[in-house]
Design an enzyme around this catalytic site. Sequence first.
Site, mmCIF file in Angstrom:
data_model
loop_
_atom_site.group_PDB
_atom_site.id
_atom_site.type_symbol
_atom_site.label_atom_id
_atom_site.label_comp_id
_atom_site.label_asym_id
_atom_site.label_seq_id
_atom_site.Cartn_x
_atom_site.Cartn_y
_atom_site.Cartn_z
ATOM 1 N N ASP A 1 0.824 -1.220 -0.148
ATOM 2 C CA ASP A 1 0.080 -0.143 0.125
ATOM 3 C C ASP A 1 1.087 1.088 0.359
ATOM 4 O OD1 ASP A 1 1.015 -0.186 2.715
ATOM 5 O OD2 ASP A 1 -1.373 0.553 3.646
ATOM 6 N N TYR B 1 3.286 4.467 0.621
ATOM 7 C CA TYR B 1 3.698 5.499 1.719
ATOM 8 C C TYR B 1 2.957 5.581 2.738
ATOM 9 C CZ TYR B 1 8.123 3.867 -0.845
ATOM 10 O OH TYR B 1 8.863 3.805 -1.272
ATOM 11 N N PHE C 1 6.888 2.571 -4.155
ATOM 12 C CA PHE C 1 7.759 2.436 -3.926
ATOM 13 C C PHE C 1 8.860 3.893 -4.468
ATOM 14 C CE2 PHE C 1 7.982 -2.543 -4.213
ATOM 15 C CZ PHE C 1 7.848 -2.342 -2.760
ATOM 16 N N HIS D 1 10.901 -9.439 0.438
ATOM 17 C CA HIS D 1 10.771 -7.093 -0.122
ATOM 18 C C HIS D 1 12.192 -7.203 0.412
ATOM 19 C CE1 HIS D 1 8.609 -3.814 1.572
ATOM 20 N NE2 HIS D 1 7.338 -4.174 0.359
#
Length: 220
Positions: A64, A66, A77, A185
């Site tokens: 989801d 930031y 990202f 991740h």
Amino acid sequence: MVNIGNSWDNILAEDFASENYRALRAFLASEYRTHTIYPDMHDIFNALKYTAFEDVKAVILGQDPYHGPGQAHGMCFSVKPGVPAPPSLQNIFKEIEDDLGIRNVSPYLVPWAEQGVLLLNTVLTVREGQPNSHKGKGWETLTDSIICKLNARKQPIVFLLWGGNARSKKALITSPQHLVLECPHPSPLSAYYGFFGCRHFSKCNKFLTENGLKPIDWHT
């Protein structure tokens, strides 16, 4: 009414007309009215706006947006120019440098999107300071549909699945012409358990080249 401005409008017309999306819109209207929500409502669909359906060469799936001020702008990202790169993005840049020798500085990933990298979160909005606060509110139905529609496309696509949330979508990618790359991740909590050294960026470009497609220039 959603207006993305490219082929996604027709491809997702039924999704945007669905009961699920109507309920999601009502939820979001209340959330934007009563809380600080990221990204700005005009930026929610930026990933789709910058990368039309037929232009997608690779998909990077995030979780989801930031949840800090001035960061999210509708592309996983990525943060806006002038905003410091968050830790996960710093680790992505470290892997790109180790893999390809490219040293990136700008955290604004639009240059990737413009080349066909769909920077898609599985949930497209979030409350300030509350990660996963919009999880399970209806976004997953829409983003799963996006993945399924891309899976049905004949032209090969590279799907980069980093972390448990993204890797859970692997079951939606069933067509043999696509390449699925998965690893932990890039967050500081997990990057050393397999994200570093994954070489996904060179592997992506090798696959694209082998399939007659122009590789991605991973500079930002």
